[in-house]
Design a protein around this motif. Structure first.
Motif, PDB file in Angstrom:
ATOM      1  N   ALA A 154       0.840  -1.203   0.000  1.00  0.00           N
ATOM      2  CA  ALA A 154       0.000   0.000   0.000  1.00  0.00           C
ATOM      3  C   ALA A 154       0.874   1.252   0.000  1.00  0.00           C
ATOM      4  N   ILE A 186      -5.101  -3.291  -1.414  1.00  0.00           N
ATOM      5  CA  ILE A 186      -3.893  -2.461  -1.329  1.00  0.00           C
ATOM      6  C   ILE A 186      -4.237  -0.998  -1.544  1.00  0.00           C
ATOM      7  N   ALA A 190      -4.246   2.266   0.926  1.00  0.00           N
ATOM      8  CA  ALA A 190      -3.452   3.444   0.573  1.00  0.00           C
ATOM      9  C   ALA A 190      -4.280   4.722   0.654  1.00  0.00           C
TER      10      ALA A 190
END
Length: 456
Positions: A154, A186, A190
């Motif tokens: 991430a 991911i 993020a």
């Protein structure tokens, strides 16, 4: 032993059992050597031999932060979209970052492009080609180690988002950010991390493609078989299936996980890495929630509750290499107590019998499928009925981020998702496939819905 209402678990016995026990006849013999490569991962279905569009530029990326002392790295292949005259952009105008998913080792972005741009429908339309033609700049994000911690990769996604913002031309559009399979987790992490840090990710759409928001499923019996046969010599030097199951990504991704073929325990909480990952997600907001961000997703599974062909507690195969090894494998039973799922024996390795309790019949759940049983049967040289080759990998209820506890899985797997009342999903909108299709496969139903959402 487990009692009704207790945690889902597996219990392993090492008591010897005779060849007279179980069902089936001898099937084949042990291949020389027994294939040990990574198996339980989605197949890339595009024509990888076809000449695909070369990226206009490639980014080498380093994670924006370290996770548990690890700074991950990755690569992004940037394909510029076309303007109204069919001429490629000279830079980023309408960026879409789309991340690679669950597998072992380094991303192969050319193969990923071919997979996502494989023809669908009778007229052979292609998803990425249509996005590019509509002016979307497609940035395929890959990772040096797809099998490492989701948080570490991430951080690579954060770096990609920052670079897209920095390189975007003045007056360009807000970003589209998402991914296929674990790539959706991911990029979810993020975006939420950036929001938690007070950083504007300048994104208008988050898109997940059959992402296991609440967890994925690889039968515990298959995990244990991978561990059990891990010590069989293999001169190829390739990564073994057990290495994928043991990886940080698998531990965080799978709802039920076991660390070996010997121990007994609670499968939903056995991995501290998954427990920590879920807590980390909660700490940063669970999902990105910036005002104006639209969260959407698709599921390869059906939304009307239609189950797959695998029934609970069916024998998949009885494979024997006479006098050397044997494996008797069954599909996952429906809850119950001490339900046998696999028997394993081999010279030197000894005997294992595994029984599960309180685990739902996930093999036949509506969802994106994976040919896990078939891949293992092929590796062993075992005979398997075609109906048993594929089972559920990402349940539809997980792919659409239905609101339920990702640890207890207090959910009806056959919930009708197509007419859910508002607020039952973490996504603002989602679309399920017409049939239970292969995990991550680009189908006409899913592609057309995504195109309508992204470009109208």
């Amino acid at each position: 032993m487990a009692t009704h209402g207790s945690e889902p678990r597996v219990d392993v016995s090492t008591d010897p059992w005779t060849d007279a026990e179980g069902a089936g006849k001898e099937q084949g013999s042990a291949p020389e050597p027994l294939r040990q490569e990574v198996l339980f991962t989605p197949a890339l279905r595009g024509d990888t031999a076809r000449k695909v569009n070369k990226p206009n530029t490639v980014w080498q990326l380093t994670g924006a932060f370290a996770y548990e002392g690890e700074t991950a790295t990755g690569t992004a292949a940037v394909h510029y979209g076309l303007d109204a005259d069919g001429v490629p952009h000279e830079g980023l105008v309408n960026p879409m970052i789309f991340a690679d998913g669950f597998n072992y080792g380094e991303s192969e972005l050319g193969d990923l492009y071919a997979h996502l741009d494989a023809p669908y429908g009778a007229d052979g339309k292609r998803l990425l080609s249509q996005l590019l033609a509509a002016g979307v700049d497609v940035i395929l994000l890959g990772f040096k180690e797809r099998h490492t911690h989701i948080q570490a990769n991430a951080a690579v996604a954060v770096s990609a988002i920052r670079k897209a913002i920095a390189d975007r031309q003045v007056g360009g559009a807000p970003l589209i950010v998402g991914g296929v399979s674990m790539g959706g987790l991911i990029t979810r992490y993020a975006l939420a991390w950036m929001e938690n840090e007070g950083e504007d990710h300048e994104s208008r759409i988050y898109l997940s493609y059959d992402s296991p928001h609440n967890g994925a499923w690889i039968p515990v019996a298959l995990q244990q078989l991978a561990y059990f046969f891990e010590s069989v010599p293999d001169p190829s030097g390739k990564p073994k299936q057990a290495e994928l199951i043991r990886s940080a990504a698998a531990q965080q991704l799978l709802w039920a996980w076991v660390p070996n073929a010997r121990d007994s325990g609670a499968v939903a909480t056995w991995s501290e890495k998954r427990v920590r990952f879920l807590q980390d997600l909660k700490d940063i907001g669970w999902f990105p929630s910036k005002p104006g961000l639209r969260r959407i997703g698709v599921a390869n599974g059906t939304g009307d509750g239609t189950s797959g062909p695998l029934l609970p507690d069916e024998q998949v195969f009885d494979w024997r290499s006479p006098g050397i090894a044997r494996a008797v494998l069954r599909t996952q039973p429906a809850f119950g107590q001490d339900q046998e799922v696999v028997r394993m024996s081999a010279l030197i390795l000894g005997y294992r019998t595994s029984r599960t309790s309180e685990i739902p019949p996930l093999d036949g759940a509506p969802g994106g499928t994976l040919a896990s049983y078939g891949m293992l049967a092929d590796a062993l040289g075992a005979t398997i009925d075609e109906r048993h080759r594929s089972g559920c990998f990402v349940p539809s209820v997980s792919a659409v981020a239905l609101k339920y506890d990702p640890v207890t899985w207090d959910v009806d797997l056959t919930t009708s998702l197509n007419d859910l009342p508002p607020g039952r999903s973490e996504l603002d909108a989602f679309h399920c496939d017409d049939t239970n299709s292969e995990h991550s496969l680009v189908t006409e139903s899913l592609a057309e819905w995504i195109l309508a959402e992204l470009i109208g």
